[in-house]
Scaffold this motif. Structure first.
Motif, PDB file in Angstrom:
ATOM      1  N   LYS A   1       3.770   5.346  -5.941  1.00 48.88           N
ATOM      2  CA  LYS A   1       3.618   5.290  -7.374  1.00 48.88           C
ATOM      3  C   LYS A   1       2.473   6.362  -7.815  1.00 48.88           C
ATOM      4  O   LYS A   1       2.538   7.224  -8.834  1.00 48.88           O
ATOM      5  CB  LYS A   1       2.987   4.161  -7.782  1.00 48.88           C
ATOM      6  N   GLU A   2       1.476   6.581  -7.011  1.00 50.49           N
ATOM      7  CA  GLU A   2       0.459   7.563  -7.428  1.00 50.49           C
ATOM      8  C   GLU A   2       1.089   8.878  -7.211  1.00 50.49           C
ATOM      9  O   GLU A   2       0.688   9.755  -8.301  1.00 50.49           O
ATOM     10  CB  GLU A   2      -0.880   7.192  -6.336  1.00 50.49           C
ATOM     11  N   ILE A   3       1.652   9.280  -6.356  1.00 49.91           N
ATOM     12  CA  ILE A   3       2.215  10.608  -6.087  1.00 49.91           C
ATOM     13  C   ILE A   3       3.344  11.061  -7.001  1.00 49.91           C
ATOM     14  O   ILE A   3       3.812  12.143  -7.223  1.00 49.91           O
ATOM     15  CB  ILE A   3       2.574  10.995  -4.755  1.00 49.91           C
TER      16      ILE A   3
ATOM     17  N   LYS B   1       2.166   1.675  -3.536  1.00 45.76           N
ATOM     18  CA  LYS B   1       1.068   2.357  -4.270  1.00 45.76           C
ATOM     19  C   LYS B   1       1.011   3.657  -4.252  1.00 45.76           C
ATOM     20  O   LYS B   1       0.746   4.406  -5.226  1.00 45.76           O
ATOM     21  CB  LYS B   1      -0.110   1.423  -3.919  1.00 45.76           C
ATOM     22  N   HIS B   2       1.050   4.076  -2.805  1.00 45.76           N
ATOM     23  CA  HIS B   2       0.801   5.406  -2.676  1.00 45.76           C
ATOM     24  C   HIS B   2       1.906   6.157  -3.291  1.00 45.76           C
ATOM     25  O   HIS B   2       1.923   7.361  -4.065  1.00 45.76           O
ATOM     26  CB  HIS B   2       0.870   5.924  -1.349  1.00 45.76           C
TER      27      HIS B   2
ATOM     28  N   GLY C   1       4.087   9.025 -10.015  1.00 44.14           N
ATOM     29  CA  GLY C   1       3.956   8.566 -11.373  1.00 44.14           C
ATOM     30  C   GLY C   1       5.088   7.596 -12.026  1.00 44.14           C
ATOM     31  O   GLY C   1       4.875   7.331 -13.279  1.00 44.14           O
TER      32      GLY C   1
ATOM     33  N   TYR D   1      -0.246  -4.515  -7.226  1.00 39.65           N
ATOM     34  CA  TYR D   1       0.356  -3.094  -6.787  1.00 39.65           C
ATOM     35  C   TYR D   1       1.476  -2.829  -7.648  1.00 39.65           C
ATOM     36  O   TYR D   1       2.101  -1.775  -7.725  1.00 39.65           O
ATOM     37  CB  TYR D   1       0.878  -3.485  -5.284  1.00 39.65           C
TER      38      TYR D   1
ATOM     39  N   GLU E   1       0.874  -1.166  -0.050  1.00 39.95           N
ATOM     40  CA  GLU E   1       0.251   0.012  -0.084  1.00 39.95           C
ATOM     41  C   GLU E   1       0.774   1.532   0.037  1.00 39.95           C
ATOM     42  O   GLU E   1       0.511   2.009  -0.610  1.00 39.95           O
ATOM     43  CB  GLU E   1      -0.979   0.053   1.252  1.00 39.95           C
TER      44      GLU E   1
END
Length: 128
Positions: A29-31, A26-27, A33, A55, A23
């Protein structure tokens, strides 16, 4: 079965801690890119691939057998990297990897013609 009944060696993976760490990945990656790939040399524990797959974007491998494992078992992008590619190794994985990273300029010069048009090419600049 309790731990004292297990034969050694064995790996015990705390699934909730693994998911907690995934998790976090994943976070990130999201912030950011970025894409994240599993380094099979460090963690080729097939038993939890199904947990990890959602993930991460794929796997990275340090030889032909790991490239095949990543491609066939993990899925996603398959990155190939090895410090000691032979021409046969390159030919064996060129069709199943998405990216091939060479360890030296001489490797890149010798084998790029085998990979071009099949996978993207990279050069490990820390080694070049």
């Amino acid at each position: 079965m309790n731990k004292s009944q297990l034969k050694t060696p064995y790996f015990m993976i705390n699934e909730s801690k693994l998911i907690e760490n995934l998790e976090k990945a994943k976070h990130l990656k999201e912030i950011s890119g970025v894409k994240l790939v599993l380094a099979l040399k460090c963690f080729s524990t097939w038993g939890v691939f199904d947990i990890i797959k959602p993930y991460l974007d794929g796997s990275t491998s340090s030889g032909p057998f790991e490239v095949k494992l990543g491609h066939e078992t993990f899925g996603g992008e398959t990155h190939a990297y090895s410090v000691g590619y032979t021409e046969d190794d390159v030919r064996e994985v060129a069709d199943i990897c998405d990216k091939m990273i060479f360890n030296s300029q001489s490797q890149l010069a010798a084998y790029r013609h085998i990979v071009e048009g099949k996978a993207s090419l990279g050069l490990d600049l820390t080694q070049a």
